[in-house]
Scaffold this active site. Structure first.
Site, mmCIF file in Angstrom:
data_model
loop_
_atom_site.group_PDB
_atom_site.id
_atom_site.type_symbol
_atom_site.label_atom_id
_atom_site.label_comp_id
_atom_site.label_asym_id
_atom_site.label_seq_id
_atom_site.Cartn_x
_atom_site.Cartn_y
_atom_site.Cartn_z
ATOM 1 N N ASP A 125 3.949 -6.107 -43.362
ATOM 2 C CA ASP A 125 4.277 -7.404 -43.957
ATOM 3 C C ASP A 125 3.495 -7.461 -45.267
ATOM 4 O OD1 ASP A 125 4.469 -10.033 -44.749
ATOM 5 O OD2 ASP A 125 3.531 -10.878 -42.950
ATOM 6 N N LYS A 181 3.262 -10.926 -55.650
ATOM 7 C CA LYS A 181 4.621 -10.839 -55.109
ATOM 8 C C LYS A 181 5.572 -11.735 -55.900
ATOM 9 C CE LYS A 181 6.727 -11.172 -50.521
ATOM 10 N NZ LYS A 181 6.368 -11.400 -49.101
ATOM 11 N N GLU A 192 12.072 -10.908 -43.877
ATOM 12 C CA GLU A 192 10.964 -11.430 -43.080
ATOM 13 C C GLU A 192 11.433 -12.261 -41.871
ATOM 14 O OE1 GLU A 192 8.674 -13.284 -46.150
ATOM 15 O OE2 GLU A 192 8.073 -11.340 -46.960
ATOM 16 N N ASP A 232 9.940 -20.102 -42.163
ATOM 17 C CA ASP A 232 8.814 -19.314 -42.666
ATOM 18 C C ASP A 232 8.287 -19.919 -43.963
ATOM 19 O OD1 ASP A 232 7.119 -17.484 -43.841
ATOM 20 O OD2 ASP A 232 8.435 -15.754 -43.552
#
Ligand code: AMP
Length: 630
Positions: A16, A79, A178, A201
């Site tokens: 992850d 990211k 994800e 999420d």
């Protein structure tokens, strides 16, 4: 195409690669587990302190500790820049304390001293560290990984993630969304996992929601099918935004009361951001807390209550619920038909988030899994499936954004529509607009809007050297193929002549193959340079000790030795001291080989000296000090 099978000696790990934290997990016969570092920690902060070209970068916990001291060199939330142009990220660059500049093709990059670092290179630092953690924990080399990305990542961002893996020496065998990974982890631990689930999420930088249907195998041993019905989200919505909103609220409050306070320096902003995050986390458990910051202009200690935090957070949470509404609509279900809402991401610990999710789906969210670990665990499960270790699960993922071609006049023809199951294939026929047209330019775009200008440009390529034909006669067949990673390939052929386009879909904001190769070369070159520097530093320490002992021994027994030997020894000693001085002033200019040779020469030459010195001190014992005369 067959997958190489993973044997116990060639494991595939699940990673992850998060905005805030990253984790690595592995799934064997005992099930998936998070791998821990030397200190037993599971989370690796996705933070790097860059070395400005002078020293190696530091990643993880150590880098996080320096964030408040050295914000301009401490990179977080990288990211958010992956596979993006500087233009794309203008809005948030202002919030980042480190310098973001335009790199090749306008790619958003980080300035590191005189060097420019791509987000891929920085992400590779985290991946390399995770790889080390995995290798240490599993006791064998690791070369392959399943890496997760937000469902909303477009083609360029996925490609950038693969490139980062490659730079870290990892083959990214599969990219998994994800939320899909989370559903795999969720499905595992349950006796009866069938039904429809929502994965909500909310992490540090991104928000995703996916609606999945899990269909149990009809009989025991049949595979369960995880089908993603819909997915929605925002790559720019998360806990970081909340931290910034809290910091802004505190600044506004203080500015009114204390004119001397200015939160406009980078250092002040960074400290306030960290203090705001700490307060936010505290308020998940407490009803009120202090936002405490030490600044050169004074100390801030402001009370923040949970009610105040919730007032700040409410608009952000409302945006996530809007996405939930949209994905339920896309999936063709009512929110209350969802059998479970699984929470993922650190920000789902916020009580307001839990309440809003509960209210929307009409049931208490499922929180048995640690929201920080769910995604990595699911990635490890997917890795085990690819490795052939688990044949009981099948993952059907979807295309998060529609893919299409520009048509005449700036419109978009969608070939693969949002939420199509992958792998996906679509073809469409086009023709020319003008009589005798020899070249046709094809522009591949991604997005839901109707006009090219509102979509994201992925790539352009040309079908060249067609024989002249009247407009509308050529039959150009375009094929879109989305592979199991969600990565797109495009091919075009003119049916009458068989002329094919030489297609190279380099995402507009990815790295070209040459750039990846260059960065790999550079990192190798740096590895060599880093080793050289390391050697010089070791030599400096050891040679300084050698010189000290030799000098002292020479002082004691000089008159017992022939003058010619003493002279040659002193020459060697001076040479070593010169290198030590040089290396003390600056490591960079020192020739490590020459330094090593000088030290060896001194050590060889001083052997006799030390023999004499030892003999002298034995003769002079028991007491230390200069020996008696011969
Ligand atoms: P992730 O990207 O999933 O690692 O989530 C990181 C985000 O979760 C950061 O914005 C953290 O500040 C936030 N976070 C972690 N723990 C908590 C907590 N207990 N309460 C509120 N936010 C949290």
């Amino acid at each position: 195409m067959t997958d190489r099978r993973s044997t116990a000696d060639d494991p595939i790990v699940g990673i992850d690669l998060g905005t805030t934290n990253s984790l690595v997990a592995y799934c064997d016969e005992a099930g998936p587990r998070i791998l821990r570092d030397e200190s037993g920690r599971t989370l690796l902060p996705s933070i790097a302190r860059l070395g400005g070209g002078a020293e190696p970068a530091v990643v993880g916990h150590l880098a996080r500790e320096s964030a408040g001291r050295d914000p301009e060199r401490t990179v977080h939330s990288i990211k958010r820049l992956m596979g993006r142009s500087l233009e794309d990220v203008r809005r948030e660059v202002d919030r980042l304390p480190y310098p973001v500049v335009a790199g090749p093709r306008g790619l958003a990059c980080v300035r590191d001293g005189t060097a420019i670092r791509t987000p891929q290179e920085i992400s590779a630092l985290y991946l390399r560290r995770l790889r080390e953690i995995a290798e240490r924990s599993l006791g064998r080399p690791v070369h392959r990984a399943v890496v997760t990305v937000p469902a909303y990542f477009d083609d360029a961002q996925r490609q950038a993630t693969r490139d980062a893996g490659r730079l870290a020496g990892l083959e990214v065998v599969r990219i998994v969304n994800e939320p899909t990974a989370a559903s795999l982890a969720y499905g595992l631990g349950r006796a009866s996992a069938g039904g429809t689930i929502a994965v909500y999420d909310l992490g540090g930088g991104t928000f995703d929601v996916s609606i999945l249907r899990i269909v149990e195998g009809a009989t025991d041993g049949d595979e369960a099918i995880f089908q993603v019905l819909a997915t929605a989200g925002d790559t720019h919505l998360g806990g970081d935004d909340l931290d910034a909103a809290i910091a802004a609220a505190i600044t506004a409050r203080i500015d009114r009361g204390r004119a001397e306070f200015h939160a406009d320096s980078i250092l002040a902003r960074q400290r306030l951001r960290l203090a705001s995050e700490a307060a936010k986390i505290a308020l998940s458990a407490a009803e009120s807390t202090l936002v405490e910051v030490d600044l050169p202009s004074g100390r801030i200690a402001e009370v923040l209550t949970r009610a105040e935090l919730e007032a700040i957070a409410r608009p952000l949470v409302a945006r996530t619920i809007e996405h939930c509404r949209r994905s339920a609509r896309d999936a063709g279900i009512e929110p209350r038909e969802v059998d479970a809402a699984v929470l993922v991401g650190g920000s789902t610990r916020i009580p307001l988030v839990r309440r809003e999710v509960e209210q929307f789906f009409g049931r208490a969210p499922y929180v048995a899994l640690d929201p920080d670990e769910v995604v990595a665990l699911g990635a490890a499960v997917q890795a085990a499936v690819i490795a052939g270790r688990r044949a009981d699960l099948l993952l059907l993922d979807v295309v998060p954004l529609s893919l299409g071609l520009e048509t005449a006049g700036g419109g978009v023809a969608k070939l693969v529509v949002r939420n199509s199951t992958i792998p996906a294939r679509a073809t469409e026929q086009f023709s020319t607009q003008v009589d005798g047209q020899r070249h046709v330019r094809l522009h591949v775009v991604q997005g839901e809007r109707e006009l090219v200008s509102d979509c994201r440009s992925l790539a352009t390529f040309e079908l060249r050297d067609l024989p002249p034909m009247p407009a509308g006669i050529p039959r150009i067949e375009v094929e879109f193929l989305v592979d199991a990673n969600g990565v797109l390939g495009v091919a075009a052929v003119e049916a009458r002549t068989g002329i094919r386009a030489a297609v190279q879909v380099v995402p507009s904001y990815g790295l070209t193959a040459e750039e990846v190769a260059r960065i790999e070369r550079e990192s190798l070159a740096h590895a060599r340079e880093d080793m050289r520097r390391h050697r010089v530093i070791d030599l400096r320490v050891n040679a300084a000790l050698d010189a000290k002992w030799t000098g002292e021994a020479l002082g004691r027994v000089r008159d017992r030795l022939e003058p010619a030997y003493v002279a040659s020894l002193e020459e060697r000693l001076a040479e070593v001291r010169r290198f030590v001085d040089l290396a003390t002033r600056e490591v960079d200019g020192v020739d490590a080989d020459a330094f090593g040779a000088a030290r060896d020469a001194l050590n060889r030459a001083s052997m006799r000296l030390h023999e004499v010195a030892i003999a002298e001190s034995l003769r002079g014992s028991p007491g230390p000090g200069p020996g008696p005369g011969a």
